[in-house]
Design an enzyme around this catalytic site. Structure first.
Site, short mmCIF file in Angstrom:
data_model
loop_
_atom_site.label_atom_id
_atom_site.label_comp_id
_atom_site.label_asym_id
_atom_site.label_seq_id
_atom_site.Cartn_x
_atom_site.Cartn_y
_atom_site.Cartn_z
N ARG A 196 -9.72 0.90 8.51
CA ARG A 196 -9.63 -0.69 8.39
C ARG A 196 -10.66 -1.05 9.51
O ARG A 196 -10.26 -2.42 9.92
CB ARG A 196 -8.18 -0.74 9.43
CG ARG A 196 -6.93 -0.55 9.56
CD ARG A 196 -6.20 -0.67 10.08
NE ARG A 196 -4.85 -0.98 10.07
CZ ARG A 196 -3.55 -0.57 9.30
NH1 ARG A 196 -3.78 0.08 9.01
NH2 ARG A 196 -2.88 -1.29 9.24
N LYS A 229 1.63 -1.51 0.07
CA LYS A 229 -0.24 0.12 -0.04
C LYS A 229 0.86 1.11 0.24
O LYS A 229 1.04 1.80 -0.60
CB LYS A 229 -0.63 0.39 1.40
CG LYS A 229 -1.62 -0.76 1.04
CD LYS A 229 -2.96 -1.01 2.64
CE LYS A 229 -1.75 -1.67 3.95
NZ LYS A 229 -1.32 -2.27 4.26
N ARG A 236 -0.98 -9.02 13.40
CA ARG A 236 -1.60 -7.84 12.59
C ARG A 236 -2.58 -8.84 11.09
O ARG A 236 -3.30 -7.61 10.71
CB ARG A 236 0.02 -7.09 11.80
CG ARG A 236 0.44 -5.45 12.43
CD ARG A 236 1.68 -5.56 12.26
NE ARG A 236 1.75 -4.91 10.79
CZ ARG A 236 3.05 -4.88 9.94
NH1 ARG A 236 4.34 -5.46 11.11
NH2 ARG A 236 3.33 -4.23 9.09
N ARG A 278 10.71 -1.07 10.62
CA ARG A 278 9.88 -0.53 12.65
C ARG A 278 9.39 -1.83 13.50
O ARG A 278 9.93 -2.69 13.15
CB ARG A 278 8.38 -0.47 11.73
CG ARG A 278 8.02 0.12 10.99
CD ARG A 278 6.83 0.16 9.82
NE ARG A 278 6.23 -0.18 10.26
CZ ARG A 278 4.43 -0.54 9.48
NH1 ARG A 278 4.37 0.50 8.26
NH2 ARG A 278 3.48 -1.19 9.37
N ARG A 281 11.84 -5.62 5.38
CA ARG A 281 11.57 -4.10 4.92
C ARG A 281 12.75 -3.15 5.61
O ARG A 281 12.82 -3.32 7.02
CB ARG A 281 10.40 -3.39 5.21
CG ARG A 281 10.16 -1.77 5.32
CD ARG A 281 7.82 -1.72 5.39
NE ARG A 281 7.38 -2.19 6.41
CZ ARG A 281 5.74 -1.95 5.90
NH1 ARG A 281 5.64 -1.92 5.43
NH2 ARG A 281 5.92 -2.66 7.24
P1 AP5 Z 1 5.01 -1.85 1.72
O1 AP5 Z 1 4.71 -0.22 0.45
O2 AP5 Z 1 6.02 -0.79 2.86
O3 AP5 Z 1 3.52 -1.45 2.45
P2 AP5 Z 1 2.06 -1.55 3.51
O4 AP5 Z 1 1.20 -2.44 2.22
O5 AP5 Z 1 2.10 -0.75 3.31
O6 AP5 Z 1 2.54 -2.02 4.53
P3 AP5 Z 1 2.32 -2.47 6.17
O7 AP5 Z 1 3.32 -2.86 7.10
O8 AP5 Z 1 2.51 -0.47 5.77
O9 AP5 Z 1 0.69 -1.78 6.23
P4 AP5 Z 1 0.55 -2.57 7.74
O10 AP5 Z 1 -0.91 -1.89 7.57
O11 AP5 Z 1 1.00 -3.19 8.66
O12 AP5 Z 1 1.00 -0.75 8.73
P5 AP5 Z 1 0.73 0.21 8.25
O13 AP5 Z 1 2.20 1.19 9.16
O14 AP5 Z 1 -0.84 1.40 7.58
O15 AP5 Z 1 6.03 -3.13 1.29
C1 AP5 Z 1 6.00 -3.63 2.47
C2 AP5 Z 1 7.70 -4.38 2.10
O16 AP5 Z 1 7.67 -5.40 0.50
C3 AP5 Z 1 8.33 -2.98 1.36
O17 AP5 Z 1 9.78 -3.91 2.09
C4 AP5 Z 1 9.16 -2.81 -0.57
O18 AP5 Z 1 9.79 -2.54 -0.16
C5 AP5 Z 1 8.14 -4.29 -0.60
N1 AP5 Z 1 7.05 -4.59 -1.40
C6 AP5 Z 1 6.24 -3.63 -2.09
N2 AP5 Z 1 5.59 -3.95 -2.80
C7 AP5 Z 1 6.37 -4.51 -3.33
C8 AP5 Z 1 5.69 -5.58 -4.48
N3 AP5 Z 1 5.32 -5.80 -5.50
N4 AP5 Z 1 6.99 -6.98 -5.20
C9 AP5 Z 1 8.35 -6.67 -4.45
N5 AP5 Z 1 8.19 -6.26 -2.77
C10 AP5 Z 1 7.62 -5.73 -2.93
O19 AP5 Z 1 -0.62 0.62 10.69
C11 AP5 Z 1 0.98 0.27 11.26
C12 AP5 Z 1 0.03 0.51 12.45
O20 AP5 Z 1 -0.43 1.23 13.08
C13 AP5 Z 1 -1.78 -1.28 12.28
O21 AP5 Z 1 -0.74 -1.97 13.27
C14 AP5 Z 1 -1.70 -0.19 13.43
O22 AP5 Z 1 -1.75 -0.32 14.86
C15 AP5 Z 1 -1.81 0.82 13.39
N6 AP5 Z 1 -3.08 2.03 12.65
C16 AP5 Z 1 -2.96 1.96 11.43
N7 AP5 Z 1 -3.62 2.72 10.80
C17 AP5 Z 1 -5.11 2.47 11.76
C18 AP5 Z 1 -6.38 2.31 11.70
N8 AP5 Z 1 -6.64 2.54 9.99
N9 AP5 Z 1 -7.12 1.55 12.40
C19 AP5 Z 1 -5.83 1.55 13.70
N10 AP5 Z 1 -5.04 0.71 13.61
C20 AP5 Z 1 -3.89 1.56 12.36
MG MG Z 2 2.74 1.08 5.07
#
Ligand code: AP5
Ligand code: MG
Length: 214
Positions: free
Chosen positions: A87, A13, A171, A160, A126
């Site tokens: 979410r 994402k 997660r 992270r 990552r």
């Molecule tokens: P990346 O693009 O970083 O993936 P992502 O989908 O953004 O993954 P996240 O881990 O950020 O998602 P998340 O939903 O767990 O975390 P968030 O920060 O939102 O890609 C991942 C890796 O793969 C990278 O190394 C990249 O280079 C590689 N990659 C990407 N595409 C690729 C491809 N096509 N091929 C190969 N490699 C690839 O949330 C964190 C925490 O915050 C949550 O757990 C929760 O506690 C809280 N939180 C956030 N939002 C909310 C909400 N709305 N409600 C409640 N709690 C929330």
């Molecule tokens: Mg992300």
């Protein structure tokens, strides 16, 4: 155009959102990034959510809806990309209400679909630039010069706290229990587009563009 990028942790994402920002002048609203910024700056809210995030659980709807409402007030000419929000069904309803109150609506939801097995490798490999936020991967997207961000030249490359197998397991549970119902919710509204997130990054980018009408 206002869009949601939906998908499990590590689905890509953030990676795709940054490409859309660069290519289309859209504004990325990542609740994960906002919460991490609150932690770093040591606000009361940041301290409150730190343990919840590290354990891989969701923070309360009230907190994240408040963060999004604040950002929506600023407006975005090229539209918003919602990354990691909504979410829960309550967050999805709140987003619909917030957009409607501004006379706006949601144009599309893009689900980046991936297998759970691929996610462990994505998450454990990552790292991110602490200065500009560029996202890297040890194997699939390393920096050109080791230890130096390709985009801004910073040496502040970070991993992270929640990028470990235990947090990822939690997660994923949260994702399947609370977030995956949004797939049906947006399908019923005629907004859902599914993209194969397991393809290489450029192919995913092309398919996302296709889902958004080119
Ligand atoms: P990346 O693009 O970083 O993936 P992502 O989908 O953004 O993954 P996240 O881990 O950020 O998602 P998340 O939903 O767990 O975390 P968030 O920060 O939102 O890609 C991942 C890796 O793969 C990278 O190394 C990249 O280079 C590689 N990659 C990407 N595409 C690729 C491809 N096509 N091929 C190969 N490699 C690839 O949330 C964190 C925490 O915050 C949550 O757990 C929760 O506690 C809280 N939180 C956030 N939002 C909310 C909400 N709305 N409600 C409640 N709690 C929330
Ligand atoms: Mg992300």
């Amino acid at each position: 155009m206002n869009i949601i990028l939906l998908g499990a942790p590590g689905a890509g994402k953030g990676t795709q959102a940054r490409i859309l920002v660069e290519g289309r002048g859209m504004v990325q609203l990542s609740t994960g990034d906002m919460l991490r910024a609150a932690r770093t700056s040591g606000t009361e809210m940041g301290q409150k959510v730190a343990a919840v995030m590290d354990a891989g659980q969701l923070v309360t709807d009230e907190i994240v809806i408040g963060l999004i409402a604040e950002q929506l007030e600023k407006g975005a000419k090229g539209g918003f990309i919602f990354d990691g929000f909504p979410r829960t069904l309550a967050q999805a309803d709140a987003l619909g209400d917030l957009l409607a109150a501004k006379g706006e609506s949601l144009d599309a939801v893009v689900e980046l679909r991936v297998d759970d097995e691929a996610l462990v490798d994505r998450i454990t490999g990552r790292f991110t630039c602490g200065n500009c936020g560029e996202v890297y991967h040890d194997r699939t997207k390393p920096t050109k010069v080791p230890g130096v961000c390709d985009v801004c030249g910073s040496h502040d490359l970070k991993r992270r706290a929640d990028d470990n197998e235990d947090s990822l397991r939690q997660r994923l549970l949260e994702y399947y229990k609370k977030t995956s119902p949004l797939i049906g919710y947006y399908h019923a509204k005629g907004k859902l587009n599914v993209v194969d997130g397991l393809q290489d990054m450029t192919k995913v980018t092309a398919d996302v563009a296709g889902a958004l009408g080119g």
